[in-house]
Design an enzyme around this catalytic site. Structure first.
Site, PDB file in Angstrom:
ATOM      1  N   ASP A  62       1.167  -1.201  -0.173  1.00 36.48           N
ATOM      2  CA  ASP A  62      -0.145  -0.054  -0.049  1.00 36.48           C
ATOM      3  C   ASP A  62       0.786   1.127   0.134  1.00 36.48           C
ATOM      4  O   ASP A  62       1.091   1.872   0.904  1.00 36.48           O
ATOM      5  CB  ASP A  62      -1.048   0.047   1.220  1.00 36.48           C
ATOM      6  CG  ASP A  62      -1.883   0.876   1.215  1.00 36.48           C
ATOM      7  OD1 ASP A  62      -2.133   1.741   0.118  1.00 36.48           O
ATOM      8  OD2 ASP A  62      -2.514   1.449   2.191  1.00 36.48           O
ATOM      9  N   MET A  63       1.526   1.524  -1.042  1.00 35.31           N
ATOM     10  CA  MET A  63       2.467   2.635  -1.237  1.00 35.31           C
ATOM     11  C   MET A  63       1.583   4.148  -1.898  1.00 35.31           C
ATOM     12  O   MET A  63       2.252   5.132  -1.688  1.00 35.31           O
ATOM     13  CB  MET A  63       3.611   2.449  -2.186  1.00 35.31           C
ATOM     14  CG  MET A  63       4.601   1.078  -1.772  1.00 35.31           C
ATOM     15  SD  MET A  63       5.330   1.513  -0.338  1.00 35.31           S
ATOM     16  CE  MET A  63       4.416   0.910   0.953  1.00 35.31           C
ATOM     17  N   LYS A  64       0.512   3.980  -2.288  1.00 39.58           N
ATOM     18  CA  LYS A  64      -0.147   5.097  -3.019  1.00 39.58           C
ATOM     19  C   LYS A  64       0.749   5.964  -3.679  1.00 39.58           C
ATOM     20  O   LYS A  64       0.949   7.073  -3.448  1.00 39.58           O
ATOM     21  CB  LYS A  64      -0.717   5.512  -1.755  1.00 39.58           C
ATOM     22  CG  LYS A  64      -1.716   5.141  -0.913  1.00 39.58           C
ATOM     23  CD  LYS A  64      -2.565   5.692   0.451  1.00 39.58           C
ATOM     24  CE  LYS A  64      -3.466   4.998   1.048  1.00 39.58           C
ATOM     25  NZ  LYS A  64      -2.940   4.047   1.999  1.00 39.58           N
ATOM     26  N   LEU A  66       2.378   8.289  -6.454  1.00 37.38           N
ATOM     27  CA  LEU A  66       1.740   9.501  -7.261  1.00 37.38           C
ATOM     28  C   LEU A  66       3.262  10.370  -7.326  1.00 37.38           C
ATOM     29  O   LEU A  66       3.735  10.863  -6.506  1.00 37.38           O
ATOM     30  CB  LEU A  66       0.920  10.396  -6.732  1.00 37.38           C
ATOM     31  CG  LEU A  66       0.336  11.405  -7.204  1.00 37.38           C
ATOM     32  CD1 LEU A  66      -0.205  10.897  -8.637  1.00 37.38           C
ATOM     33  CD2 LEU A  66      -0.652  12.459  -6.626  1.00 37.38           C
ATOM     34  N   ASP A  67       3.635  10.715  -8.733  1.00 37.83           N
ATOM     35  CA  ASP A  67       4.838  11.343  -9.205  1.00 37.83           C
ATOM     36  C   ASP A  67       4.555  11.443 -10.565  1.00 37.83           C
ATOM     37  O   ASP A  67       3.640  11.132 -11.290  1.00 37.83           O
ATOM     38  CB  ASP A  67       5.834  10.710  -8.674  1.00 37.83           C
ATOM     39  CG  ASP A  67       7.011  11.525  -8.257  1.00 37.83           C
ATOM     40  OD1 ASP A  67       7.338  12.263  -9.203  1.00 37.83           O
ATOM     41  OD2 ASP A  67       7.768  11.552  -7.435  1.00 37.83           O
ATOM     42  N   ILE A  68       5.552  12.070 -11.285  1.00 36.88           N
ATOM     43  CA  ILE A  68       5.738  12.250 -12.730  1.00 36.88           C
ATOM     44  C   ILE A  68       5.435  10.974 -13.310  1.00 36.88           C
ATOM     45  O   ILE A  68       6.029   9.838 -12.805  1.00 36.88           O
ATOM     46  CB  ILE A  68       7.068  13.136 -13.226  1.00 36.88           C
ATOM     47  CG1 ILE A  68       8.096  12.317 -12.790  1.00 36.88           C
ATOM     48  CG2 ILE A  68       6.955  14.324 -12.622  1.00 36.88           C
ATOM     49  CD1 ILE A  68       9.304  12.836 -13.504  1.00 36.88           C
ATOM     50  N   ASP A  69       5.232  10.862 -14.529  1.00 37.97           N
ATOM     51  CA  ASP A  69       4.965   9.281 -15.312  1.00 37.97           C
ATOM     52  C   ASP A  69       6.215   8.554 -15.092  1.00 37.97           C
ATOM     53  O   ASP A  69       6.093   7.494 -14.910  1.00 37.97           O
ATOM     54  CB  ASP A  69       4.307   9.607 -16.402  1.00 37.97           C
ATOM     55  CG  ASP A  69       3.125  10.416 -16.769  1.00 37.97           C
ATOM     56  OD1 ASP A  69       2.438  10.909 -15.782  1.00 37.97           O
ATOM     57  OD2 ASP A  69       2.891  10.680 -17.974  1.00 37.97           O
ATOM     58  N   ARG A 178     -15.098  -2.706   9.984  1.00 39.97           N
ATOM     59  CA  ARG A 178     -15.177  -2.775  11.308  1.00 39.97           C
ATOM     60  C   ARG A 178     -16.355  -3.917  11.643  1.00 39.97           C
ATOM     61  O   ARG A 178     -17.710  -3.449  11.538  1.00 39.97           O
ATOM     62  CB  ARG A 178     -15.656  -1.308  11.777  1.00 39.97           C
ATOM     63  CG  ARG A 178     -14.449  -0.297  11.688  1.00 39.97           C
ATOM     64  CD  ARG A 178     -13.357  -0.632  12.762  1.00 39.97           C
ATOM     65  NE  ARG A 178     -12.237   0.427  12.752  1.00 39.97           N
ATOM     66  CZ  ARG A 178     -11.402   0.197  11.797  1.00 39.97           C
ATOM     67  NH1 ARG A 178     -11.326  -0.809  10.838  1.00 39.97           N
ATOM     68  NH2 ARG A 178     -10.343   1.145  11.656  1.00 39.97           N
ATOM     69  N   ALA A 207      -7.357  -4.074  10.011  1.00 37.96           N
ATOM     70  CA  ALA A 207      -6.238  -3.800  10.401  1.00 37.96           C
ATOM     71  C   ALA A 207      -6.310  -3.980  12.213  1.00 37.96           C
ATOM     72  O   ALA A 207      -6.269  -4.967  12.844  1.00 37.96           O
ATOM     73  CB  ALA A 207      -5.288  -2.599  10.268  1.00 37.96           C
ATOM     74  N   ARG A 208      -6.778  -2.696  12.731  1.00 34.96           N
ATOM     75  CA  ARG A 208      -6.748  -2.648  13.973  1.00 34.96           C
ATOM     76  C   ARG A 208      -7.777  -3.674  14.732  1.00 34.96           C
ATOM     77  O   ARG A 208      -7.281  -4.025  15.905  1.00 34.96           O
ATOM     78  CB  ARG A 208      -7.089  -1.295  14.458  1.00 34.96           C
ATOM     79  CG  ARG A 208      -5.970  -0.165  14.360  1.00 34.96           C
ATOM     80  CD  ARG A 208      -6.246   1.331  14.634  1.00 34.96           C
ATOM     81  NE  ARG A 208      -6.906   1.776  13.425  1.00 34.96           N
ATOM     82  CZ  ARG A 208      -7.066   3.020  13.084  1.00 34.96           C
ATOM     83  NH1 ARG A 208      -6.858   3.768  14.139  1.00 34.96           N
ATOM     84  NH2 ARG A 208      -7.494   3.526  11.787  1.00 34.96           N
TER      85      ARG A 208
END
Length: 232
Positions: A62-64, A66-69, A178, A207-208
């Site tokens: 889960d790195m999400k 987002l940057d230039i192509d 939940r 997770a939690r």
């Protein structure tokens, strides 16, 4: 969909690798899919991901991104070589198209993150978006579908409309799950495991409710049983 053991993703949102490994040992064969995000990635989580893959587990990074192509494409290529199962990037059209091209023929399932489940309409207004959460989710889902992504990440509250939009092929991965009686914490758009499956979610991230439970394995098994009950 019937093999719910492969549809529950346990989020290893834990402070260090040692703690994460203890949880994996405790969960044993009751869980086959793990998520590794920012918190763990920078304290040995990427190395743990490789070890989990060697043990036959599925791994969701889960790195999400987002940057230039070019940067997105280079990162996706390297991650694809790791052999992980899923990878997230923010659902911006240019970034998604670059990622899809980079991951071609690798088997890596790319997921477009639509709107974080910790955000509601008021949060989006504060950020500068004119659209509410549901409208923005559906717009980004359509863009992810058109870019050739493997799936999307959204709240289970939007899963039914998302499933209608993408059909049966794309993964719909839903955090903010939940079980009844669990605290919502910082999540704002939540749903129970059974309701999420009925709504069209393909994978649930928890997770939690598991990581903070006195008996994590029992909780994980109960969630899987609840997921199965939704498709009887």
């Amino acid at each position: 969909m019937k093999n719910m053991k492969t549809r529950l993703i346990v989020g290893l949102d834990l402070p260090d690798r040692t703690t994460a490994e203890k949880l994996v040992t405790t969960l044993g064969d009751s869980v086959s899919f793990y998520k590794i995000g920012y918190q763990l990635a920078f304290v040995g989580g990427l190395e743990l991901a490789r070890d989990l893959l060697k043990e036959g587990k599925n791994v969701f990074l889960d790195m999400k991104l987002l940057d230039i192509d070019n940067t997105v494409a280079s990162g996706v290529e390297n991650i694809a070589h790791m052999g992980v199962t899923m990878l997230t990037l923010h659902a911006y059209p240019k970034a998604m198209r670059a990622a899809v091209e980079a991951a071609k023929d690798s088997g890596l399932c790319l997921l477009g993150v639509t709107v974080l489940t910790s955000m509601d309409d008021a949060d989006l207004r504060e950020t500068g978006y004119a659209e509410g959460a549901e409208a923005l989710v559906l717009r980004r889902v359509a863009q992810a579908r058109d870019a050739g992504m493997g799936g999307v990440v959204c709240s289970a509250q939007e899963a039914q409309k998302v499933r209608a939009l993408v059909g049966s092929d794309m993964a719909i991965v839903t955090p903010g799950i939940r079980p009844a009686g669990s605290a919502a914490g910082d999540q704002k758009r939540v749903m129970t495991p059974a309701d999420a499956i009925r709504a069209g979610s393909s994978h649930l991230v928890v997770a939690r409710p598991i990581t903070q439970a006195p008996d994590p394995r029992a909780v994980a098994e109960a969630i899987i049983a609840e997921m199965r009950s939704a498709i009887v």
